[in-house]
Design a protein around this motif. Structure first.
Motif, PDB file in Angstrom:
ATOM      1  N   LEU A  94      39.150  18.003   7.323  1.00 39.93           N
ATOM      2  CA  LEU A  94      38.547  18.040   6.030  1.00 39.93           C
ATOM      3  C   LEU A  94      37.537  17.277   5.982  1.00 39.93           C
ATOM      4  O   LEU A  94      36.391  17.693   4.967  1.00 39.93           O
ATOM      5  CB  LEU A  94      39.879  17.746   5.102  1.00 39.93           C
ATOM      6  N   LEU A  95      37.337  16.246   6.254  1.00 37.31           N
ATOM      7  CA  LEU A  95      36.115  15.262   6.011  1.00 37.31           C
ATOM      8  C   LEU A  95      34.933  15.863   6.786  1.00 37.31           C
ATOM      9  O   LEU A  95      33.820  15.584   6.270  1.00 37.31           O
ATOM     10  CB  LEU A  95      36.423  13.764   6.753  1.00 37.31           C
ATOM     11  N   PHE A  96      34.911  16.438   8.009  1.00 39.41           N
ATOM     12  CA  PHE A  96      33.902  17.247   8.661  1.00 39.41           C
ATOM     13  C   PHE A  96      33.473  18.281   7.661  1.00 39.41           C
ATOM     14  O   PHE A  96      32.136  18.439   7.443  1.00 39.41           O
ATOM     15  CB  PHE A  96      34.525  17.741   9.918  1.00 39.41           C
ATOM     16  N   ALA A  97      34.301  19.017   7.077  1.00 39.87           N
ATOM     17  CA  ALA A  97      33.784  19.980   6.127  1.00 39.87           C
ATOM     18  C   ALA A  97      33.071  19.679   4.916  1.00 39.87           C
ATOM     19  O   ALA A  97      32.048  20.249   4.501  1.00 39.87           O
ATOM     20  CB  ALA A  97      35.044  20.960   5.796  1.00 39.87           C
ATOM     21  N   LEU A  98      33.576  18.227   4.626  1.00 42.67           N
ATOM     22  CA  LEU A  98      32.946  17.734   3.356  1.00 42.67           C
ATOM     23  C   LEU A  98      31.562  17.280   3.409  1.00 42.67           C
ATOM     24  O   LEU A  98      30.766  17.438   2.879  1.00 42.67           O
ATOM     25  CB  LEU A  98      33.792  16.465   2.964  1.00 42.67           C
ATOM     26  N   GLY A  99      31.454  16.844   4.913  1.00 38.61           N
ATOM     27  CA  GLY A  99      30.154  16.322   5.309  1.00 38.61           C
ATOM     28  C   GLY A  99      29.278  17.361   5.540  1.00 38.61           C
ATOM     29  O   GLY A  99      28.013  17.417   5.167  1.00 38.61           O
ATOM     30  N   VAL A 100      29.620  18.523   6.000  1.00 36.86           N
ATOM     31  CA  VAL A 100      28.788  19.655   6.167  1.00 36.86           C
ATOM     32  C   VAL A 100      28.608  20.223   5.089  1.00 36.86           C
ATOM     33  O   VAL A 100      27.269  20.808   4.801  1.00 36.86           O
ATOM     34  CB  VAL A 100      29.498  20.786   7.277  1.00 36.86           C
ATOM     35  N   TRP A 101      29.382  20.378   3.820  1.00 34.25           N
ATOM     36  CA  TRP A 101      29.036  20.852   2.551  1.00 34.25           C
ATOM     37  C   TRP A 101      27.988  20.084   1.897  1.00 34.25           C
ATOM     38  O   TRP A 101      26.851  20.533   1.515  1.00 34.25           O
ATOM     39  CB  TRP A 101      30.400  20.968   1.686  1.00 34.25           C
ATOM     40  N   TYR A 102      28.117  18.809   2.105  1.00 32.58           N
ATOM     41  CA  TYR A 102      26.937  18.071   1.590  1.00 32.58           C
ATOM     42  C   TYR A 102      25.538  18.092   2.344  1.00 32.58           C
ATOM     43  O   TYR A 102      24.557  18.123   1.515  1.00 32.58           O
ATOM     44  CB  TYR A 102      27.190  16.601   1.701  1.00 32.58           C
ATOM     45  N   LEU A 103      25.347  18.177   3.566  1.00 29.55           N
ATOM     46  CA  LEU A 103      24.249  18.404   4.285  1.00 29.55           C
ATOM     47  C   LEU A 103      23.603  19.396   3.938  1.00 29.55           C
ATOM     48  O   LEU A 103      22.365  19.777   3.800  1.00 29.55           O
ATOM     49  CB  LEU A 103      24.516  18.225   5.747  1.00 29.55           C
ATOM     50  N   ALA A 104      24.486  20.625   3.805  1.00 25.38           N
ATOM     51  CA  ALA A 104      23.776  21.958   3.566  1.00 25.38           C
ATOM     52  C   ALA A 104      23.078  21.932   2.186  1.00 25.38           C
ATOM     53  O   ALA A 104      22.012  22.299   1.883  1.00 25.38           O
ATOM     54  CB  ALA A 104      24.953  23.055   3.399  1.00 25.38           C
ATOM     55  N   ARG A 105      23.835  20.958   1.197  1.00 24.60           N
ATOM     56  CA  ARG A 105      23.026  20.968  -0.216  1.00 24.60           C
ATOM     57  C   ARG A 105      21.773  20.242  -0.120  1.00 24.60           C
ATOM     58  O   ARG A 105      20.699  20.309  -0.627  1.00 24.60           O
ATOM     59  CB  ARG A 105      23.917  20.354  -1.101  1.00 24.60           C
ATOM     60  N   HIS A 106      21.905  19.043   0.684  1.00 23.64           N
ATOM     61  CA  HIS A 106      20.960  17.947   0.805  1.00 23.64           C
ATOM     62  C   HIS A 106      19.494  18.903   1.604  1.00 23.64           C
ATOM     63  O   HIS A 106      18.558  18.452   1.056  1.00 23.64           O
ATOM     64  CB  HIS A 106      21.361  16.895   1.855  1.00 23.64           C
ATOM     65  N   PHE A 107      19.824  19.531   2.637  1.00 26.08           N
ATOM     66  CA  PHE A 107      18.736  20.350   3.218  1.00 26.08           C
ATOM     67  C   PHE A 107      18.018  21.387   2.282  1.00 26.08           C
ATOM     68  O   PHE A 107      16.959  21.649   2.187  1.00 26.08           O
ATOM     69  CB  PHE A 107      19.084  20.822   4.628  1.00 26.08           C
ATOM     70  N   ALA A 108      18.824  22.132   1.511  1.00 19.89           N
ATOM     71  CA  ALA A 108      18.580  23.017   0.730  1.00 19.89           C
ATOM     72  C   ALA A 108      17.596  22.404  -0.352  1.00 19.89           C
ATOM     73  O   ALA A 108      16.911  23.196  -0.960  1.00 19.89           O
ATOM     74  CB  ALA A 108      19.729  24.018   0.182  1.00 19.89           C
ATOM     75  N   GLN A 109      18.031  21.279  -0.856  1.00 18.49           N
ATOM     76  CA  GLN A 109      17.160  20.886  -2.183  1.00 18.49           C
ATOM     77  C   GLN A 109      16.057  19.857  -1.537  1.00 18.49           C
ATOM     78  O   GLN A 109      15.208  19.471  -2.562  1.00 18.49           O
ATOM     79  CB  GLN A 109      18.054  19.758  -2.629  1.00 18.49           C
ATOM     80  N   ALA A 110      15.748  19.889  -0.380  1.00 20.01           N
ATOM     81  CA  ALA A 110      14.408  19.411   0.157  1.00 20.01           C
ATOM     82  C   ALA A 110      13.293  19.944  -0.437  1.00 20.01           C
ATOM     83  O   ALA A 110      13.058  21.001  -0.484  1.00 20.01           O
ATOM     84  CB  ALA A 110      14.314  19.157   1.740  1.00 20.01           C
ATOM     85  N   GLU A 111      12.363  18.836  -0.727  1.00 21.24           N
ATOM     86  CA  GLU A 111      10.946  19.435  -1.353  1.00 21.24           C
ATOM     87  C   GLU A 111      10.195  20.034  -0.039  1.00 21.24           C
ATOM     88  O   GLU A 111       9.934  19.191   0.921  1.00 21.24           O
ATOM     89  CB  GLU A 111      10.245  18.387  -2.054  1.00 21.24           C
ATOM     90  N   GLY A 112       9.698  21.287  -0.031  1.00 19.26           N
ATOM     91  CA  GLY A 112       8.888  21.985   1.149  1.00 19.26           C
ATOM     92  C   GLY A 112       9.776  22.176   2.238  1.00 19.26           C
ATOM     93  O   GLY A 112      10.669  23.179   1.890  1.00 19.26           O
ATOM     94  N   ASN A 113       9.197  21.802   3.117  1.00 16.17           N
ATOM     95  CA  ASN A 113      10.003  21.946   4.683  1.00 16.17           C
ATOM     96  C   ASN A 113      11.475  21.336   4.789  1.00 16.17           C
ATOM     97  O   ASN A 113      11.429  20.009   4.163  1.00 16.17           O
ATOM     98  CB  ASN A 113       9.154  21.564   5.811  1.00 16.17           C
ATOM     99  N   PRO A 114      12.489  21.939   4.912  1.00 16.28           N
ATOM    100  CA  PRO A 114      13.888  21.169   5.006  1.00 16.28           C
ATOM    101  C   PRO A 114      13.776  20.158   5.859  1.00 16.28           C
ATOM    102  O   PRO A 114      14.597  19.260   5.926  1.00 16.28           O
ATOM    103  CB  PRO A 114      14.676  22.455   5.737  1.00 16.28           C
TER     104      PRO A 114
END
Length: 493
Positions: free
Chosen positions: A291-311
């Motif tokens: 569950l914690l791994f899934a939570l972390g991956v969810w956050y990372l996916a959003r983090h990289f998707a919201q990056a300005e320009g190149n992920p």
């Protein structure tokens, strides 16, 4: 006599013979083991060398500016105090990188990968060259993981293959940080200038003077064809040096001869890993791990998707640490195993915790006084368009011995390095490449970044610096020639 001769001949025929470069490295190593201090001694000596340099150049010993938020105008003593804790966040980040990287590397899946890789080399010379290649390839992808992964690989190779010089293979395990890391996917300077979020406003203004835009995309730094060619040449030269630097099995100092206990194989589980009471369910159940791994991956996916320009612009030290912790979590599967891996990896970060604040003091004496400008102004005054990359290459390497922080040192250098590039009509992106390759070379001369590798291997800085110095004698001249010649193929800006 008769029975030993075929074995010696076989060792030489299979790549075990000793070259003059190997003998030179052994002499350097003998000298460093006798005369050089340990890593802690280096930072102590470096502190007073920089202090003396500041006094000779006319910097005040004492003094503070009126503005408490100022970052310049300090006397050397006050600058040292201001800088002492300036790397505290970076220190914690690096300690976690070492511990989490160690936890990932000793997990059963990665341990099996390391065991498989360690079985590939068949001769001591092949093992040393193979370790050098793995060190550079992993450092190119991510310097933090590569630093720990290759150290554990070197340790496992030494366990499995008799006759491997433990000092030489330890030096090769560190090689990625002295060659290609800064031109790789986690290179600090290139990632900084590629993003408005991570590049200081003053640096963006200087970049905009030459380009019209305040950022330099990765396509104009690490992905320039000239930068890729330079990195590839450094890789090949380093591999050739690793091959020729390997001592013969007869003269090798193995881990056993050095009195070093190699410990259990990576990924080894203990026989007492069983639950003894109902209250230990949380520590032994993988449910919360998943569950914690899934939570972390969810956050990372959003983090990289919201990056300005190149992920890739979202890939900073905090993100790297989170990725390492999540990987360690899922690879160890049960929380109790992860907690134990972190506990076992903590001693490897002790050198970081002790010495990084002292390097912060050195950083302060250079960054918060006029010392860095004094040196840079002199360099620019004796430079020209053609020789500017070579001159900055030398300067960045020398400064890197005293301020061994790729990203932190770039903040110091960027304003005047890029500003002078504008004046001399030198390509700005190429100057980032020049900085990357030259700053990495400095790591072969001082033990700051060697600390995690040394801690894992159980070696001292003086044990491997004979080999890293021999590497430097071949690699840094190659860097200077490459950055000078390839600069002529690039337009301004």
């Amino acid at each position: 006599m008769t029975s030993n001769a075929p074995k010696v001949a076989e060792a030489r025929d299979s790549g075990g013979g000793e070259t003059w470069l190997a003998r030179l490295a052994l002499r350097f190593t003998a000298f460093s083991q006798k005369w050089l201090p340990d890593a802690f001694g280096f930072v102590l000596i470096g502190t007073f060398v920089v202090l003396a340099l500041g006094l000779v150049s006319g910097e005040a010993l004492l003094g503070t500016p009126d503005d408490p938020e100022a970052s310049s105008g300090f006397g050397l003593v006050d600058a040292w105090g201001k800088g002492f804790w300036s790397l505290i966040e970076f220190t914690l980040q690096m300690a976690i990188i070492v511990i989490a990287g160690y936890a990932v590397a000793i997990s059963p899946p990665v341990g099996r990968l390391i065991t498989w890789l360690a079985a590939l080399p068949r001769t001591p010379r092949g093992a040393i060259t193979f370790t050098a290649a793995v060190a550079m390839l992993t450092a190119y992808v991510n310097w933090a993981f590569g630093l720990v992964f290759t150290a554990i690989l070197a340790k496992e190779i030494a366990r499995r293959l008799p006759g491997v010089d433990y000092r030489a293979i330890g030096a090769m395990a560190f090689l990625g940080l002295g060659t290609v890391w800064a031109q790789g996917l986690s290179g600090s300077a290139a990632l900084q200038v590629a993003s408005t979020a991570s590049s200081p406003a003053a640096v963006q203004e200087i970049i905009a003077e030459g380009r019209g835009s305040g950022v330099i995309p990765l396509t104009d730094t690490i992905f320039l064809w000239q930068g890729i060619v330079a990195t590839a040449v450094i890789f090949v030269v380093a591999l050739a040096m690793a091959w020729f630097l390997a001592p013969s099995p007869e003269r090798a100092m193995t881990a056993e001869r050095l009195g070093i206990d190699l410990g259990p194989a990576p990924g080894t589980r203990r026989s007492d890993d069983r639950r003894s009471r109902p209250g230990e369910w949380v520590e032994f159940s993988p449910t919360l791990t998943i569950l914690l791994f899934a939570l972390g991956v969810w956050y990372l996916a959003r983090h990289f998707a919201q990056a300005e320009g190149n992920p890739l612009n979202a890939l900073d030290l905090n993100t790297i640490n989170l990725i390492l912790i999540l990987l360690a979590l899922i690879l160890h599967w049960r929380p109790v195993h992860l907690a134990r891996a972190f506990k076992e990896g903590t001693p490897a970060a002790s050198g970081v915790l002790l010495q990084f604040p002292l390097y912060g003091g050195i950083f302060g004496m250079i960054a918060f006084t006029g010392l860095h400008k004094t040196i840079a102004d002199w360099l620019v005054s004796v430079s020209s368009e053609y020789f500017y990359p070579a001159l900055i290459s030398v300067y960045s390497c020398v400064l890197g011995v005293f301020v061994p922080s790729g990203g932190g040192k770039w903040v110091i250098e960027a304003p005047y390095v890029l500003g002078a590039a504008n004046e001399l009509q030198v390509n700005q992106g190429w100057m980032v490449v020049v900085y990357d390759l030259s700053e990495a070379s400095a790591n072969l001369l001082q033990p700051f970044w060697m600390l995690p590798t040394l801690a894992i291997l159980g070696l001292k800085a003086r044990d491997i610096m004979g080999y890293t110095f021999a590497m430097f004698l071949a690699l840094f001249p190659t860097v200077v020639v490459l950055v000078t010649l390839l600069a002529q193929t690039l337009p301004f800006p």
